[in-house]
Design a protein around this motif. Structure first.
Motif, short mmCIF file in Angstrom:
data_model
loop_
_atom_site.label_atom_id
_atom_site.label_comp_id
_atom_site.label_asym_id
_atom_site.label_seq_id
_atom_site.Cartn_x
_atom_site.Cartn_y
_atom_site.Cartn_z
N ILE A 28 3.04 -13.49 -20.11
CA ILE A 28 3.21 -12.03 -20.14
C ILE A 28 4.71 -11.75 -20.14
CG2 ILE A 28 2.68 -9.84 -19.00
CD1 ILE A 28 0.76 -12.92 -17.94
N ASN B 95 -3.27 -8.74 -17.43
CA ASN B 95 -3.07 -7.38 -17.94
C ASN B 95 -2.18 -6.59 -17.00
OD1 ASN B 95 -4.95 -7.69 -20.19
ND2 ASN B 95 -6.56 -7.67 -18.62
N ASP C 260 -6.28 -11.52 -15.25
CA ASP C 260 -6.24 -11.89 -16.66
C ASP C 260 -4.85 -11.70 -17.26
OD1 ASP C 260 -8.97 -12.60 -16.81
OD2 ASP C 260 -9.53 -10.49 -17.04
N LEU D 220 -0.23 -6.90 -11.94
CA LEU D 220 -1.05 -7.55 -12.96
C LEU D 220 -2.43 -7.84 -12.39
CD1 LEU D 220 1.51 -10.32 -14.01
CD2 LEU D 220 1.11 -8.18 -15.22
N ASP D 221 -3.44 -7.84 -13.26
CA ASP D 221 -4.73 -8.34 -12.82
C ASP D 221 -4.80 -9.84 -13.09
OD1 ASP D 221 -5.38 -8.73 -15.53
OD2 ASP D 221 -6.69 -6.98 -15.65
N LYS E 213 -1.61 -18.35 -20.66
CA LYS E 213 -1.17 -17.01 -21.06
C LYS E 213 0.25 -16.79 -20.56
CE LYS E 213 -2.55 -12.16 -21.31
NZ LYS E 213 -3.61 -11.15 -21.02
N ASN F 23 -4.62 -8.08 -6.50
CA ASN F 23 -3.80 -8.09 -7.71
C ASN F 23 -2.53 -8.90 -7.50
OD1 ASN F 23 -5.55 -6.47 -9.27
ND2 ASN F 23 -4.76 -4.63 -8.28
N LEU G 122 -1.17 -3.63 -14.94
CA LEU G 122 -1.87 -2.48 -14.36
C LEU G 122 -0.92 -1.33 -14.10
CD1 LEU G 122 -4.10 -4.39 -11.78
CD2 LEU G 122 -4.72 -3.63 -14.08
#
Length: 252
Positions: free
Chosen positions: A69, A118, A116, A113-114, A67, A86, A120
């Motif tokens: 980001i 995402n 995964d 970020l978490d 992934k 986190n 936050l």
């Protein structure tokens, strides 16, 4: 003044180190697409790294990015795992002009970020803080406390940076210029996992010291320091603690 950068796995054996192929997607123009020269985070079976203007998550079983980001226009200046589990990253401001004479067009940010990937939270930093973007300052000494909601980072874009700020991600507040020094802060800083002492490498480029500060009162007070003559061929690139590699911390 690096031009390109990337990430590669090392395979260790008795008396030998094998450099594996560069991870696809991690190599490119330094500060734009290539990996941030700094610490990565291994947590819950994944590797998290800054890479130009994005954070990447790598599966270490396959050496593949699973992934990305993106944070378009914002250089990733470091990455650390907080006591809350986190992942945190300071982002430099967007800018116009050159790397060495920029006009900043936004505020730098602190991003959470978490696992995964995402987002936050994104918190703008105060106007007094400017993070470097030039290739001679790839990171900002970024580190996190293992037990408290605090993050620490160099807070100026000056080549000879002598101050660092602290960010509390629970209150989303900044202690600007938390540490002030007359010596250049050098390398990645560290917070001791049990004493909460603040360990900071500092260098005159002739001599380097690692300073240990008591921060229990809210203001850094020097407790001790260790000297190292840089003319022997080295300066403190980073300070780390073995607890960061324990199963307890990795799985948090």
């Amino acid at each position: 003044m690096e031009a390109t950068s990337g990430i590669a796995a090392l395979t260790l054996s008795d008396g030998a180190v094998k450099v594996e192929p560069t991870v696809d997607g991690s190599f490119g123009a330094f500060t734009v697409a290539g990996a941030t020269k700094g610490r990565m985070v291994y947590s819950r079976g994944k590797v998290y790294a800054g890479c130009g203007q994005k954070v990447i998550i790598i599966d270490p079983a396959t050496d593949q990015i699973i992934k990305s980001i993106p944070f378009e226009g914002h250089q990733i200046k470091g990455i650390a795992k907080g006591a809350d589990g986190n992942i945190y990253c300071p982002l430099a401001a967007t800018y116009t002009g050159s790397l060495y004479s920029p006009t900043f067009t936004s505020s730098p940010k602190m991003v959470a970020l978490d696992h995964d990937g995402n987002v936050l939270s994104e918190t703008d930093m105060p106007d007094e803080i400017e993070l470097p973007i030039a290739s001679w300052s790839p990171s900002v000494g970024f580190c996190a406390s293992f037990t408290q909601p605090n993050l620490y980072f160099v807070d100026t874009d000056a080549f000879n940076a002598t101050s660092a700020s602290r960010y509390n991600y629970t209150t989303q507040s900044f202690d600007v210029n938390f540490l002030k020094s007359s010596i250049t802060i050098y390398g990645i800083m560290g917070i001791h996992p049990t004493t909460e002492e603040y360990w900071v490498g500092q260098s005159t480029y002739v001599n380097s010291d690692i300073y240990v500060y008591d921060i229990s009162s809210g203001t850094p007070t020097e407790k001790s320091h260790f000297k190292y003559n840089s003319q022997r061929g080295a300066s403190p690139a980073e300070i780390d603690f073995v607890y960061r590699f324990s199963d307890e911390w990795i799985n948090k």
